[in-house]
Structures are given as structure tokens and as C-alpha cells.
Design an enzyme around this catalytic site. Structure first.
Site, PDB file in Angstrom:
ATOM      1  N   ARG A  35       0.818  -1.214   0.000  1.00  0.00           N
ATOM      2  CA  ARG A  35       0.000   0.000   0.000  1.00  0.00           C
ATOM      3  C   ARG A  35       0.856   1.271   0.000  1.00  0.00           C
ATOM      4  O   ARG A  35       0.458   2.283  -0.580  1.00  0.00           O
ATOM      5  CB  ARG A  35      -0.934   0.002   1.204  1.00  0.00           C
ATOM      6  CG  ARG A  35      -2.104  -0.946   0.978  1.00  0.00           C
ATOM      7  CD  ARG A  35      -3.118  -0.838   2.074  1.00  0.00           C
ATOM      8  NE  ARG A  35      -4.360  -1.454   1.647  1.00  0.00           N
ATOM      9  CZ  ARG A  35      -5.223  -2.031   2.478  1.00  0.00           C
ATOM     10  NH1 ARG A  35      -4.972  -2.085   3.771  1.00  0.00           N
ATOM     11  NH2 ARG A  35      -6.331  -2.555   2.012  1.00  0.00           N
ATOM     12  N   LYS A 201     -20.159 -16.152   1.894  1.00  0.00           N
ATOM     13  CA  LYS A 201     -21.614 -16.147   1.996  1.00  0.00           C
ATOM     14  C   LYS A 201     -22.327 -15.405   0.865  1.00  0.00           C
ATOM     15  O   LYS A 201     -21.852 -14.391   0.382  1.00  0.00           O
ATOM     16  CB  LYS A 201     -22.016 -15.510   3.330  1.00  0.00           C
ATOM     17  CG  LYS A 201     -21.672 -16.395   4.502  1.00  0.00           C
ATOM     18  CD  LYS A 201     -21.649 -15.701   5.836  1.00  0.00           C
ATOM     19  CE  LYS A 201     -22.773 -14.738   6.092  1.00  0.00           C
ATOM     20  NZ  LYS A 201     -22.480 -13.889   7.275  1.00  0.00           N
ATOM     21  N   GLY A 351     -10.655  -8.339  -1.150  1.00  0.00           N
ATOM     22  CA  GLY A 351      -9.427  -8.526  -0.391  1.00  0.00           C
ATOM     23  C   GLY A 351      -8.861  -9.927  -0.485  1.00  0.00           C
ATOM     24  O   GLY A 351      -7.665 -10.111  -0.747  1.00  0.00           O
ATOM     25  N   GLY A 374     -13.364  -3.631   0.712  1.00  0.00           N
ATOM     26  CA  GLY A 374     -14.719  -3.107   0.890  1.00  0.00           C
ATOM     27  C   GLY A 374     -15.091  -2.082  -0.162  1.00  0.00           C
ATOM     28  O   GLY A 374     -16.216  -2.073  -0.673  1.00  0.00           O
TER      29      GLY A 374
HETATM   30  P1  ADP Z   1     -13.228 -11.362  -1.087  1.00  0.00           P
HETATM   31  O1  ADP Z   1     -12.485 -10.826   0.125  1.00  0.00           O
HETATM   32  O2  ADP Z   1     -12.320 -11.616  -2.256  1.00  0.00           O
HETATM   33  O3  ADP Z   1     -14.415 -10.522  -1.436  1.00  0.00           O
HETATM   34  P2  ADP Z   1     -14.767 -13.152   0.542  1.00  0.00           P
HETATM   35  O4  ADP Z   1     -14.337 -12.400   1.746  1.00  0.00           O
HETATM   36  O5  ADP Z   1     -16.165 -13.021   0.111  1.00  0.00           O
HETATM   37  O6  ADP Z   1     -13.795 -12.805  -0.690  1.00  0.00           O
HETATM   38  O7  ADP Z   1     -14.533 -14.711   0.771  1.00  0.00           O
HETATM   39  C1  ADP Z   1     -13.288 -15.266   1.061  1.00  0.00           C
HETATM   40  C2  ADP Z   1     -13.418 -16.503   1.902  1.00  0.00           C
HETATM   41  O8  ADP Z   1     -14.328 -17.427   1.342  1.00  0.00           O
HETATM   42  C3  ADP Z   1     -12.115 -17.226   2.050  1.00  0.00           C
HETATM   43  O9  ADP Z   1     -11.687 -17.122   3.375  1.00  0.00           O
HETATM   44  C4  ADP Z   1     -12.429 -18.667   1.657  1.00  0.00           C
HETATM   45  O10 ADP Z   1     -11.848 -19.633   2.522  1.00  0.00           O
HETATM   46  C5  ADP Z   1     -13.931 -18.705   1.792  1.00  0.00           C
HETATM   47  N1  ADP Z   1     -14.502 -19.805   0.995  1.00  0.00           N
HETATM   48  C6  ADP Z   1     -14.387 -20.016  -0.314  1.00  0.00           C
HETATM   49  N2  ADP Z   1     -15.005 -21.153  -0.669  1.00  0.00           N
HETATM   50  C7  ADP Z   1     -15.516 -21.692   0.460  1.00  0.00           C
HETATM   51  C8  ADP Z   1     -16.265 -22.867   0.750  1.00  0.00           C
HETATM   52  N3  ADP Z   1     -16.606 -23.733  -0.202  1.00  0.00           N
HETATM   53  N4  ADP Z   1     -16.639 -23.073   2.038  1.00  0.00           N
HETATM   54  C9  ADP Z   1     -16.301 -22.212   2.999  1.00  0.00           C
HETATM   55  N5  ADP Z   1     -15.584 -21.080   2.786  1.00  0.00           N
HETATM   56  C10 ADP Z   1     -15.207 -20.825   1.524  1.00  0.00           C
HETATM   57 MG    MG Z   2     -12.894 -10.936   2.233  1.00  0.00          MG
END
Ligand code: ADP
Ligand code: MG
Length: 394
Positions: A35, A201, A351, A374
């Protein structure tokens, strides 16, 4: 079009620049200076154009006096000084005579960094609550305000919205780059436009799905969220991540966008989410009641790759598996690889998705990897970010 730092005559002006120096620090040592590096272009531009540079940033959260000790920006000032190859004057306070005198003594091309803006949160959340008096005070220290902290642009704080409402203002090069890439991909994509969504989720991503489902040609769904979609289709998903309250939303999406939404056909399952767990590969219709799905399988990778190969713009948000565990990383790795080989605009937002690309060695392989978790999510949701909305139009 927003005004940018290029639209100002900076010569001999006190230029307040809000940067994102919210870096991980362990025992006083910066473990990832990305960063800081991302902010150099704007800072160097200001130096080269004769500005007196005053930098503001937050670092972590400050709720107690002890938080101040571990969240001081002093190590950042040292690292920044190394990266710029010049002195950075660190002021260990966020207001007061020492700061004011140091600001008044600045010469053209000098750089000053004040202490963590969130030290102001200890006494009444002045920074995070955008208390008028604080933004006005910081604004009184400078002539021009530049916002280049993309990572906090989705928040209205005193150090962005507050200061900007009192001074001529613009965005820096980092925010400009983020907007050019994310905005263009979402609002004016070269088609076909494919979105890959994963992560934990569904409920975290409902806003993104709603905003992109009409813009994208295809939405490929992986990650934990795929199981709520599979459940909505009537499959047994065992102990996989389930977002009960989003089932109806998934049903509605599946009914209205049958051809757009692409769901996995096979998954990697285990009895638990751990490095030691043994992995079973199965089609999505045969998950056992005691199993959880933790990654997409190779047929799904092939299916997704088929769509990706035909696309001209791709936005990826959310790992398609629990990639932190070596045994459930293959889907996300394969996705990284497929995306790297394309003749297309590839934007990574989120992230954890950004961490995955770096972890697997794909940092420089895409058009753009967003620096804001975010903030990029909110742009993908089609929201206006307050820290950018406040900036003057050309
Ligand atoms: P980003 O930060 O890129 O937006 P998220 O925060 O939405 O992504 O999600 C990241 C998390 O989702 C990771 O910690 C990963 O382990 C989890 N994840 C991905 N696939 C699964 C799964 N099948 N079951 C549980 N957790 C999952
Ligand atoms: Mg995340």
C-alpha cells in the site's frame, strides 16, 4: 469526470494528501508495504511539482490507549522515507502546535506525515464519525486536498469527506486507476462480460449479484456461496456453508436468470475444513450428508474456462474454494491460471481474491487488481463511494 491532482498548480502549495498506509505491522515491522508503494506515484508527482506535502492516513482501529502504541505510523514514515529516497518528517500527533509549526516550516518538495488519523477516534470518534470540527481543522493546515486512499473511500471520515468539504480538491493517481478499471468494466464493458463470484456467503454478495446480473453476460458461481444456490435447486449439500435466509433470493435469481448463472457441476468435499482432511471428488448431486463442499472440481474448472475463453471483460470477486488450505486451493489456483492466459480485460476485486492472486504468483498477470476490499465491493454493487462523491467534477 473527477478533478485529479493533475488539474492543480501545486507549486509552493501546502497539499494535504489522504493516502492508504493501513499496512500490516508485526512487532514494529511492516510485513507488506504494497500500500505504501501504491501511493508513491501521487506523492512523487506532488514533490516533483513543488508542493509542500502533508500526508494523512489511518492505521488499524484505535479504541484504547494501548491501541495507540501498536498503531503508530512511525514505522511507515521510515519505510516511506526509504522508498522515496528522501526525508519524511514524522509528527507524532494529529493536531497541535508541533504539527502546525512543522507545516509552516515546510519547504517546496518536503514531505510530512502526521500520526494515525484514528488517534482522533479515542475521544468521541472524531475521525470515523466525520466530526465537522476535525475536518475543518485539518483543512486549515493546507491549500489543496487530494484523496488517494481508495481503501477507505467507501467511508465518510473527517480525513476524506471532512477535509474535502473545506478545500479545492481532487483524486490522486491510485483512485483514478481504480475508477478507470472498475468503473469501465462494470459500466462500459467490452463484451462478452463475465463475472466470477465466490467467497463465503451469498448474503455478502447479494448487492453485487443484483447490480451485475443485468450488466453481465454470464455469472459463474463458486466458493461457499454456491451451496446456497445448489440448495435452492433442491440438492443435498451436506454440512456445506448454507445461508438459510438467502435461499429465496437464490431461487428467484435461478428462475429469472437461468441462462446467465452458471453453477458448478463437481466439487471437492471433506468431513471438515482442515489441512489434514482427506478430499473426495464428487458431482454436485452426490454430496453425502456428513460432507462439506470446499472447492470446485476439475470439470467445473473446465466449464468456467470455456466461458472465460470467450469473454472480453472479466470481473472476479471471491475465491472459488477455501484456498487458504492447500487441499482446497486447486480451484482458485486453476482460476488464477485460466484468467492469466486470456486476451481480455481482467479485473480482480476483493481482499481475499487479491491475496489469492498474490499467494499463487499471479500478481502482475491481470489488467488490474484492486487495492480496496470493501471499496471495490461497493463499486461492484453500483454504490457511490462517499470519499469520491465529495470530490469536485471537472
Ligand atoms: P473477497 O475478500 O475476495 O471478497 P470473501 O471475503 O467473500 O472474498 O470470501 C473469502 C473466503 O471465502 C475465504 O476465506 C475462503 O476460505 C472462503 N470460501 C471459499 N469457498 C468456500 C467454501 N466452499 N466453504 C467455505 N468457505 C469458503
Ligand atoms: Mg474478504
Amino acid at each position: 469526470m473527477k478533478k485529479t491532482i493533475r488539474d492543480f498548480d501545486l507549486e509552493d502549495k501546502k497539499v494535504l494528501i489522504r493516502v492508504d498506509f493501513n499496512v500490516p505491522i508485526k512487532d514494529g515491522v511492516i510485513t507488506d508495504d504494497n500500500r505504501i508503494r501504491e501511493s508513491l506515484k501521487t506523492i512523487n508527482y506532488a514533490i516533483d511539482n513543488g508542493a509542500k506535502v502533508i500526508l494523512l492516513s489511518h492505521l488499524g482501529r484505535v479504541k484504547t490507549e494501548e491501541d495507540k502504541l501498536k498503531n503508530t505510523l512511525r514505522p511507515v514514515a521510515n519505510r516511506l522515507s526509504e522508498l522515496l529516497g528522501k526525508e519524511v518528517k514524522f509528527i507524532p500527533e494529529t493536531r497541535g502546535t508541533e504539527l502546525e509549526e512543522a507545516v509552516n516550516n515546510l519547504q517546496k518538495g518536503d514531505v510530512l506525515l502526521m500520526e494515525n488519523t484514528r488517534f482522533e477516534d479515542l475521544d468521541g470518534k472524531k475521525e470515523s464519525g466525520n466530526v465537522e470540527e476535525l475536518g475543518a481543522y485539518w483543512a486549515s493546515l493546507g491549500d489543496i486536498y487530494i484523496n488517494d486512499a481508495f481503501g477507505t473511500a467507501h467511508r465518510a471520515h473527517a480525513s476524506n469527506v471532512g477535509i474535502a468539504s473545506h478545500l479545492p480538491n481532487g483524486i490522486g493517481f491510485l483512485i483514478e486507476k481504480e475508477l478507470d478499471n472498475l468503473d469501465k468494466a462494470v459500466n462500459n464493458p467490452e463484451r462478452p462480460f463475465t463475472v466470477v463470484l465466490g467467497g463465503a456467503k451469498v448474503s455478502d454478495k447479494i448487492g453485487v449479484i443484483k447490480n451485475l446480473v443485468n450488466r453481465a453476460d454470464h455469472i459463474l458461481i463458486g466458493g461457499g456461496m454456491m451451496f446456497t444456490f445448489l440448495k435452492a435447486k433442491g440438492y443435498e449439500i451436506g454440512t456445506s456453508l448454507l445461508d438459510e435466509e438467502s435461499i429465496d433470493f437464490c431461487k428467484e435469481m435461478l428462475a429469472n436468470y437461468t441462462d446467465k448463472l452458471v453453477l458448478p457441476v463437481d466439487v471437492l468435499c471433506a468431513l471438515e475444513m482442515s489441512e489434514e482432511a482427506s478430499v473426495r471428488h464428487t458431482d454436485v448431486a452426490s454430496i453425502n450428508p456428513d460432507e462439506m463442499g470446499l472447492d470446485i472440481g476439475e470439470e467445473t474448472v473446465a466449464l468456467f474456462t470455456k466461458y472465460l475463453n470467450e469473454s472480453k471483460t472479466i470481473v472476479w470477486n471471491g475465491p472459488v474454494g477455501a484456498f487458504e488450505y492447500a487441499n482446497f486451493a486447486s480451484g482458485t489456483k486453476a482460476l488464477c491460471d485460466a484468467l492469466a492466459g486470456l486476451d481480455a480485460t481482467v479485473i480482480v476485486g476483493g481482499g481475499d481474491s487479491a491475496s489469492a492472486t498474490i499467494k499463487f504468483g499471479y500478481k502482475d498477470k491481470y489488467t488490474h487488481i484492486s487495492t480496496g476490499g470493501g471499496a471495490s465491493l461497493e463499486l461492484l454493487e453500483g454504490k457511490e463511494l462517499p470519499g469520491i462523491a465529495i470530490i469536485e467534477e471537472m
